[in-house]
Design a protein around this motif. Sequence first.
Motif, PDB file in Angstrom:
ATOM      1  N   ILE A 286       0.331  -0.964  -0.005  1.00 39.17           N
ATOM      2  CA  ILE A 286      -0.466   0.028  -0.103  1.00 39.17           C
ATOM      3  C   ILE A 286       1.328   1.494  -0.141  1.00 39.17           C
ATOM      4  CG2 ILE A 286      -1.909   1.332   1.213  1.00 39.17           C
ATOM      5  CD1 ILE A 286      -2.948  -1.201   2.587  1.00 39.17           C
ATOM      6  N   PHE A 409     -15.240  -0.063  -4.093  1.00 38.88           N
ATOM      7  CA  PHE A 409     -14.694  -0.707  -3.846  1.00 38.88           C
ATOM      8  C   PHE A 409     -14.971  -2.479  -3.799  1.00 38.88           C
ATOM      9  CE2 PHE A 409     -12.919   2.588  -1.379  1.00 38.88           C
ATOM     10  CZ  PHE A 409     -11.223   3.178  -2.376  1.00 38.88           C
ATOM     11  N   VAL A 422      -5.822   4.611  -6.814  1.00 34.07           N
ATOM     12  CA  VAL A 422      -6.630   5.020  -6.181  1.00 34.07           C
ATOM     13  C   VAL A 422      -5.949   6.521  -6.185  1.00 34.07           C
ATOM     14  CG1 VAL A 422      -8.298   5.764  -4.089  1.00 34.07           C
ATOM     15  CG2 VAL A 422      -7.237   3.562  -4.288  1.00 34.07           C
ATOM     16  N   SER A 438      -9.103   3.410   4.090  1.00 36.78           N
ATOM     17  CA  SER A 438      -8.870   2.148   5.010  1.00 36.78           C
ATOM     18  C   SER A 438      -9.075   0.848   4.839  1.00 36.78           C
ATOM     19  CB  SER A 438      -8.424   3.096   6.271  1.00 36.78           C
ATOM     20  OG  SER A 438      -7.219   4.303   5.844  1.00 36.78           O
ATOM     21  N   ILE A 441      -9.839  -0.964   1.926  1.00 38.72           N
ATOM     22  CA  ILE A 441      -7.922  -1.140   0.701  1.00 38.72           C
ATOM     23  C   ILE A 441      -7.622  -2.386   1.803  1.00 38.72           C
ATOM     24  CG2 ILE A 441      -5.889   0.192   0.894  1.00 38.72           C
ATOM     25  CD1 ILE A 441      -7.209   2.373   0.707  1.00 38.72           C
ATOM     26  N   ASN A 445      -6.337  -5.618  -0.105  1.00 37.47           N
ATOM     27  CA  ASN A 445      -4.938  -6.106   0.157  1.00 37.47           C
ATOM     28  C   ASN A 445      -5.039  -8.002   1.254  1.00 37.47           C
ATOM     29  OD1 ASN A 445      -2.592  -4.951   2.391  1.00 37.47           O
ATOM     30  ND2 ASN A 445      -2.129  -4.813   0.018  1.00 37.47           N
ATOM     31  N   VAL A 451      -2.516  -1.953  -3.476  1.00 29.31           N
ATOM     32  CA  VAL A 451      -2.526  -0.539  -4.085  1.00 29.31           C
ATOM     33  C   VAL A 451      -1.435   1.027  -3.763  1.00 29.31           C
ATOM     34  CG1 VAL A 451      -4.564   1.253  -2.750  1.00 29.31           C
ATOM     35  CG2 VAL A 451      -5.041  -1.830  -2.535  1.00 29.31           C
TER      36      VAL A 451
END
Length: 480
Positions: A286, A409, A422, A438, A441, A445, A451
């Motif tokens: 990330i 998402f 993003v 978050s 994501i 993940n 990401v």
Amino acid sequence: MKKEIFRIQNGVIQQGRIIKGPFFLQFCEGEISGIITDDSFEKEILVNFFRCKNVLREGIFYYREKRILYGTQYKAVRKALSENTSVISGNSQLFDSLNVLDNIFIPGDLVKSKKQRKIASELMTFFEIDIPFNAKSENLSLLQRLQIEILHAVALQHKLIIISDINGKLRSKERNKLRKLYERLTQVGYSICQIESLNNISLNGMDHIQIIEKGRSVGYYSQQEINYSEIVCLVNRMDYQEGYVELLKHRSGKVLAGGKSAVLELESVGYCHIKDFSLKLYQGDIIEINCRTSADYTEIKDIFTGKASSAAGRFRYDGKEERSALFHRAFKKREIGYVDFANIDNLLFENLSIVENVCYPLCLKIPNFYMHGKYIKAAEDYIKMIMPDLDICARVRDLTQEQIIRLVFCKWILCKPKILFVFISSAFAKDEPDLLISRMIVELNKYGIPVLILSERYKFESEIIEEEYIVNNGIVIKKE
């Protein structure tokens, strides 16, 4: 010093047989404040109190900095609220059979009929509202109805305007217009208080934030004293660190196939004024690239979306040497996905259902996707797991902003691209909470999907970021 309109200390409010409190509430002229609660019943109790439907059973009530004595409190509180407070909520108080002008000045004795048009015209000019006087209320949009209700409050000279459960029903542009109207109202001494859930309120521009949890006040802060993540913890009664421990625990439990390998490598990439830009994006990473200027943001975004096809430098994607045109090709194949928050109103298609929107990338990636009923059922089940309170048959235009973000998402979680970009523009980064994004994501993940977040001016605040690059006037620096 700003003049205080109301203050309630240790207030206990009764609705029927239900008692909630203690509350600490304070409202001053020329301020924008927020009361944050994720409990719809708590919102209802507060809204009904300001509408004089509920009783202040206990507590100290101050009106214009003078304490109202307990023996006279019941009538005095109701009188003070009714003469100084207007409440605007999801249930419009306008009369559909009346036109705009009549709704502004109802009851008719507020202003002489000969002066109504002139005063209404002056109000609309000052507050930058453009609605025909003869328009019927039933034909107005939600934003226009709100504007007329606010003008009605101004005509009544109600200095405190309570607005509840509105933000989630408006689009980004409409919320921006409403925020400008709030700012103009505060300039002439009005106090605006929004009673909203955390995900439907922007902390930006707030003078004070009041937090309600399980029927009682748990905090009263200025905007500078508290951040979004701390409010999350107060609303949900959890320690700040524990909230992120949960995220990071999910983060460490991601599923990686075949070890950690570089999915994307950029070496000495240059384009226009971007110079010598290098990075490596591995499975499960990330990374954030924070651009300090709009020019930096636009240029790097053009590189990652394939618009800057002539960008120089070395590109390596999925283990193969490539040119910058790889991004355009990978987008078409849905190997790379992206979420662009430049215009949140265009993230989903209004002419498609929720399930069709979520499955859209998969339909382009897998031929005859909709012929496989088990795929559709799996998609529906996943949406229900992520968003158990969502009505899956709801129209896209009726979704809240939080629901839209989650669904956007969700579609990439189901599609499982090799990379997800993003793009967070300055307008969105300034207004929207980071914790919701978050969480989504982290969900991505878990499947090893890397990401890359490109933010403009305002940094995406999250502890899940592993690497950060700062770009300022074409110079790229990796933050250590």
